[in-house]
Design a protein around this motif. Structure first.
Motif, PDB file in Angstrom:
ATOM      1  N   GLY A 207       0.807  -1.224   0.000  1.00 52.65           N
ATOM      2  CA  GLY A 207       0.000   0.000   0.000  1.00 52.65           C
ATOM      3  C   GLY A 207       0.837   1.269   0.000  1.00 52.65           C
ATOM      4  N   ALA A 208       2.114   1.164  -0.395  1.00 52.80           N
ATOM      5  CA  ALA A 208       3.022   2.309  -0.244  1.00 52.80           C
ATOM      6  C   ALA A 208       3.052   3.241  -1.457  1.00 52.80           C
ATOM      7  N   GLY A 209       2.079   3.081  -2.361  1.00 55.92           N
ATOM      8  CA  GLY A 209       2.074   3.904  -3.578  1.00 55.92           C
ATOM      9  C   GLY A 209       2.128   5.396  -3.272  1.00 55.92           C
ATOM     10  N   ARG A 210       1.338   5.820  -2.300  1.00 46.83           N
ATOM     11  CA  ARG A 210       1.240   7.251  -2.014  1.00 46.83           C
ATOM     12  C   ARG A 210       2.545   7.796  -1.413  1.00 46.83           C
ATOM     13  N   VAL A 211       3.161   7.029  -0.528  1.00 48.34           N
ATOM     14  CA  VAL A 211       4.402   7.525   0.093  1.00 48.34           C
ATOM     15  C   VAL A 211       5.498   7.626  -0.976  1.00 48.34           C
ATOM     16  N   ARG A 212       5.487   6.698  -1.924  1.00 52.57           N
ATOM     17  CA  ARG A 212       6.457   6.768  -3.031  1.00 52.57           C
ATOM     18  C   ARG A 212       6.216   8.034  -3.863  1.00 52.57           C
ATOM     19  N   GLU A 213       4.928   8.294  -4.129  1.00 50.24           N
ATOM     20  CA  GLU A 213       4.559   9.447  -4.946  1.00 50.24           C
ATOM     21  C   GLU A 213       5.009  10.757  -4.285  1.00 50.24           C
ATOM     22  N   ILE A 214       4.685  10.891  -3.004  1.00 49.51           N
ATOM     23  CA  ILE A 214       5.038  12.110  -2.257  1.00 49.51           C
ATOM     24  C   ILE A 214       6.558  12.294  -2.246  1.00 49.51           C
ATOM     25  N   ILE A 307       1.668   9.038  10.004  1.00 46.58           N
ATOM     26  CA  ILE A 307       1.595   7.577   9.937  1.00 46.58           C
ATOM     27  C   ILE A 307       0.647   7.142  11.039  1.00 46.58           C
ATOM     28  N   ALA A 308      -0.475   6.558  10.647  1.00 49.32           N
ATOM     29  CA  ALA A 308      -1.502   6.222  11.639  1.00 49.32           C
ATOM     30  C   ALA A 308      -2.139   4.885  11.280  1.00 49.32           C
ATOM     31  N   GLU A 309      -2.698   4.257  12.319  1.00 48.39           N
ATOM     32  CA  GLU A 309      -3.374   2.972  12.110  1.00 48.39           C
ATOM     33  C   GLU A 309      -4.603   3.126  11.223  1.00 48.39           C
ATOM     34  N   GLU A 310      -4.916   2.053  10.518  1.00 50.54           N
ATOM     35  CA  GLU A 310      -6.172   1.984   9.777  1.00 50.54           C
ATOM     36  C   GLU A 310      -7.321   2.236  10.753  1.00 50.54           C
ATOM     37  N   GLY A 311      -8.247   3.055  10.352  1.00 42.65           N
ATOM     38  CA  GLY A 311      -9.411   3.307  11.204  1.00 42.65           C
ATOM     39  C   GLY A 311      -9.232   4.451  12.188  1.00 42.65           C
ATOM     40  N   ASP A 312      -8.031   4.971  12.314  1.00 46.15           N
ATOM     41  CA  ASP A 312      -7.819   6.102  13.229  1.00 46.15           C
ATOM     42  C   ASP A 312      -8.172   7.396  12.484  1.00 46.15           C
ATOM     43  N   ASP A 313      -9.418   7.835  12.656  1.00 51.69           N
ATOM     44  CA  ASP A 313      -9.872   9.018  11.925  1.00 51.69           C
ATOM     45  C   ASP A 313      -9.607  10.315  12.672  1.00 51.69           C
ATOM     46  N   ASP A 314      -9.137  10.211  13.912  1.00 46.43           N
ATOM     47  CA  ASP A 314      -8.845  11.425  14.682  1.00 46.43           C
ATOM     48  C   ASP A 314      -7.744  12.253  14.041  1.00 46.43           C
ATOM     49  N   VAL A 315      -6.914  11.605  13.225  1.00 48.28           N
ATOM     50  CA  VAL A 315      -5.794  12.331  12.614  1.00 48.28           C
ATOM     51  C   VAL A 315      -6.246  13.177  11.424  1.00 48.28           C
ATOM     52  N   LEU A 316      -7.411  12.841  10.867  1.00 50.92           N
ATOM     53  CA  LEU A 316      -7.786  13.420   9.574  1.00 50.92           C
ATOM     54  C   LEU A 316      -7.834  14.953   9.544  1.00 50.92           C
ATOM     55  N   PRO A 317      -8.394  15.610  10.579  1.00 52.01           N
ATOM     56  CA  PRO A 317      -8.488  17.074  10.483  1.00 52.01           C
ATOM     57  C   PRO A 317      -7.127  17.785  10.430  1.00 52.01           C
ATOM     58  N   PHE A 318      -6.056  17.119  10.879  1.00 53.90           N
ATOM     59  CA  PHE A 318      -4.772  17.828  10.996  1.00 53.90           C
ATOM     60  C   PHE A 318      -3.681  17.260  10.086  1.00 53.90           C
ATOM     61  N   ALA A 319      -4.031  16.309   9.243  1.00 58.15           N
ATOM     62  CA  ALA A 319      -3.019  15.642   8.430  1.00 58.15           C
ATOM     63  C   ALA A 319      -3.073  16.136   6.992  1.00 58.15           C
ATOM     64  N   ASP A 320      -1.909  16.526   6.473  1.00 55.78           N
ATOM     65  CA  ASP A 320      -1.861  16.820   5.046  1.00 55.78           C
ATOM     66  C   ASP A 320      -1.834  15.532   4.243  1.00 55.78           C
ATOM     67  N   GLU A 321      -1.165  14.537   4.812  1.00 50.85           N
ATOM     68  CA  GLU A 321      -1.150  13.201   4.194  1.00 50.85           C
ATOM     69  C   GLU A 321      -1.260  12.180   5.305  1.00 50.85           C
ATOM     70  N   VAL A 322      -1.982  11.095   5.051  1.00 47.90           N
ATOM     71  CA  VAL A 322      -2.023   9.996   6.018  1.00 47.90           C
ATOM     72  C   VAL A 322      -1.521   8.731   5.338  1.00 47.90           C
ATOM     73  N   PHE A 323      -0.550   8.098   5.965  1.00 49.60           N
ATOM     74  CA  PHE A 323      -0.059   6.810   5.486  1.00 49.60           C
ATOM     75  C   PHE A 323      -0.526   5.766   6.496  1.00 49.60           C
TER      76      PHE A 323
END
Ligand code: BG6
Length: 369
Positions: A207-214, A307-323
């Motif tokens: 699932g590392a496509g996005r981190v490679r892209e960034i 970098i956050a666990e699957e299902g941890d939505d608390d990070v969403l408001p403050f993350a530019d990218e979530v891996f």
């Protein structure tokens, strides 16, 4: 020999599920009890150990720092982690009840070897966690627990790191079993969790496509910061080390709790910061504290790479990218959360046109002090 990969580093990152699985293999008996047959240290000596000192350099020292959290929790033995080249110069307090654990991929690092010799002179028992069979450190140590990562060719360590954490965890569980600590009943569960790790690492790699892209877009970045807490702190340090080694970019890892005591002054608009977020299922509200840290740096313009666990939505408001990484028990989380950071460093170095297998000025094993 690169198995179809462009670089050894990329191959070795992909070898990681196997490195962990192989390091776990054959280390329990039919009843599920740990059996570290290679560790020929008298059990009576191991029962009396009252302090553990891990000595190592570079990535291997970060593996020791990760293991410290687990071994102290499981065994209730104090664990220190010391850079091998600092160890003997501070006149360390070492005696026959000290277990010194030397961690080294190559088994040849002179700084680590000298620490082993010093520890032995002081009467300590020395156990080596080493990847390379027949190397010098295991020959001089009292015992060896081999990591089974297979040959690691790229200078910067990846799969050996995961195998070192795995082996150090086996050692911690073995000591807990031997000493019959309160934790004994949970050993089988941790072993089961460990056996589930290779599949989780594979999911992170797939699932590392996005981190490679960034990483591909960040070739001109001049500085990247990494924040983590508890076991995520050494992961942050390792993420920064990988970036220095491979991409020659200024990088620093911090304990997230330390942010307000200094490093936050570094935050200016656009500064990329990786944050390794602890599991929301963990203890002591660490999760919400790290979320607050993300909020604080975001408010000052940081570009937050989370970098956050699957299902941890608390990070969403403050993350530019979530891996995302799979849900993993707290102490085992470094085995998955470091993987996106390795891939990031490797891709960013490639985007800068650098040789990721042979970075400038570095050697795979440093046999001088
Ligand atoms: C450094 C390597 O010289 O030594 C690092 O560049 C490595 O990648 C460190 O982590 C320790 O090496 P070893 O072989 O003792 O694990």
């Amino acid at each position: 020999e690169k198995g179809g990969f462009a670089t050894f580093m990329d191959k070795e990152i992909h070898d990681q599920p196997k490195a962990v699985a192989d390091t776990l293999l054959g280390r329990t008996d039919d009843a599920g009890r740990l059996r570290l047959d290679e560790v020929h240290v008298d059990e009576a000596v191991l029962r009396q150990v009252d302090k553990i000192i891990v000595v190592a350099c570079g990535t291997a020292a970060y593996a020791g720092q990760v293991a410290r959290y687990a071994i102290e929790h499981w065994c209730r033995i104090p664990v220190e982690v010391e850079l091998a080249h600092e160890f003997r110069y501070r006149d360390p307090i070492v005696d026959a009840r000290t277990l010194v654990v030397a961690v080294s991929q190559s088994g040849e690092t002179m700084d680590t070897l000298m620490a082993v010799r010093h520890a032995k002179e002081q009467g300590a028992t020395v156990l080596a966690i080493v990847n390379t069979h027949g190397s010098t450190i295991p020959r001089e140590a009292d015992a060896v627990l081999y990591t089974h990562a297979g040959p690691e060719i790229a200078v910067a360590s990846t799969k050996a790191f995961l195998a070192q954490i795995t082996a150090a965890y086996l050692l911690g569980l073995y000591l807990a079993q031997l000493r019959g600590t309160k934790f004994t009943d949970e050993i089988t569960d941790v072993l089961d969790d460990l056996r589930g790790i290779p599949e989780k690492i594979q999911r992170v790699i797939d699932g590392a496509g996005r981190v490679r892209e960034i990483a591909g877009w960040m070739a001109d970045t001049s500085s990247v910061l990494f924040l983590g807490r508890h076991v995520g702190y050494p992961v942050a340090m390792e993420g920064a080390l990988k970036l220095k080694e491979l991409a020659y970019i200024h990088a620093e890892g911090f304990a997230a709790g330390e942010l307000k005591h200094g490093p936050i002054a570094l935050i200016e608009p656009g500064q990329p910061v990786f944050i390794i977020v602890p599991s929301p299922r963990g203890r002591d509200s660490l999760h919400s504290k790290v979320i607050s840290n993300i909020q604080e740096i975001r408010a000052r313009g940081a570009r937050t790479l989370v970098i956050a666990e699957e299902g941890d939505d608390d990070v969403l408001p403050f993350a530019d990218e979530v891996f995302r990484v799979p849900q993993t028990p707290v102490l085992l989380a470094p085995l998955v959360s470091v993987v996106p950071l390795q891939i990031f460093a490797c891709e960013l170095a490639t985007a800068r046109g650098l040789d990721v297998d042979q970075p400038r000025n570095l050697a795979k094993s440093v046999t001088v002090e």
